[in-house]
Design a protein around this motif. Sequence first.
Motif, mmCIF file in Angstrom:
data_model
loop_
_atom_site.group_PDB
_atom_site.id
_atom_site.type_symbol
_atom_site.label_atom_id
_atom_site.label_comp_id
_atom_site.label_asym_id
_atom_site.label_seq_id
_atom_site.Cartn_x
_atom_site.Cartn_y
_atom_site.Cartn_z
ATOM 1 N N VAL A 2 -17.240 -13.323 54.309
ATOM 2 C CA VAL A 2 -17.549 -12.593 55.790
ATOM 3 C C VAL A 2 -18.559 -13.541 56.336
ATOM 4 C CG1 VAL A 2 -18.452 -10.588 56.808
ATOM 5 C CG2 VAL A 2 -17.029 -10.400 54.955
ATOM 6 N N ILE A 5 -17.184 -16.709 58.638
ATOM 7 C CA ILE A 5 -16.406 -16.325 59.708
ATOM 8 C C ILE A 5 -17.250 -16.858 61.096
ATOM 9 C CG2 ILE A 5 -15.298 -14.817 61.214
ATOM 10 C CD1 ILE A 5 -15.084 -12.862 58.884
ATOM 11 N N ALA A 9 -13.514 -16.775 66.031
ATOM 12 C CA ALA A 9 -12.838 -15.870 65.427
ATOM 13 C C ALA A 9 -13.328 -14.306 65.807
ATOM 14 C CB ALA A 9 -12.957 -15.978 63.915
ATOM 15 N N TYR A 54 -21.994 -8.570 65.372
ATOM 16 C CA TYR A 54 -21.863 -9.670 64.571
ATOM 17 C C TYR A 54 -23.126 -10.716 64.737
ATOM 18 C CZ TYR A 54 -20.535 -14.715 63.408
ATOM 19 O OH TYR A 54 -20.639 -16.231 62.888
#
Length: 219
Positions: A2, A5, A9, A54
Amino acid sequence: MVNEIPISAVEKLEQAISKHLRRWLGLPPSFTNIGLYGKSTKLQMPISSLVEEYKIAKTRLLLTLRDSSDGKISGAGIEVRTGRKWSVSLTVEQAKSSLKHQDIVGTTNKGREDSPQLISFVRQGEKKPTKTMCIGILQESENWDMLVDLGEKLKFPEEVAHTTLWPNIVLWSRSPKLVVLVELTEPWEERCEEAYELKKGKYQDLVDTCKERGWKTWL
């Protein structure tokens, strides 16, 4: 996996999520992500932007590793990867520099009150020079052209950009290259922010095209 990433993306995944959300809510494709995920808009969905979450998670991870009480962890130089498009370490350093600058300078007052008064000294026999303050967009040029939609479809000036869109009013100056797009709307009072987001999304591509061609653009 994870943590590896890249943000590109995540952005693609958010685009797909936003597309389905607009379809589910019955919103037009031009409705921006600001209106969809913003907390100060009328919609105020109980969800957050995936990209923002994120970035928050990556920032929290970096600070946890860097400021760990365990010297082996804080001194290991562990890199938090986010891809080429966005750097979490650079973002943290910029935030630190901004906070340090505020500590040194203090919070500046943008209003006229409590602003420092500058004294200009004039030699005997000379006149005090006059300064002309530039206030407002239209003061940036002395030569403006204007097109207004008065019941007929307005044709956008080709020298600025080629488009099939037609704002209600277009003002442009060739030297310097400036263009102002004005779009009128009459929404219900409680839907002003939503109407603004819709109009902004409609003309954003045109604004970007004008800027790419060297025109300083306002909408």
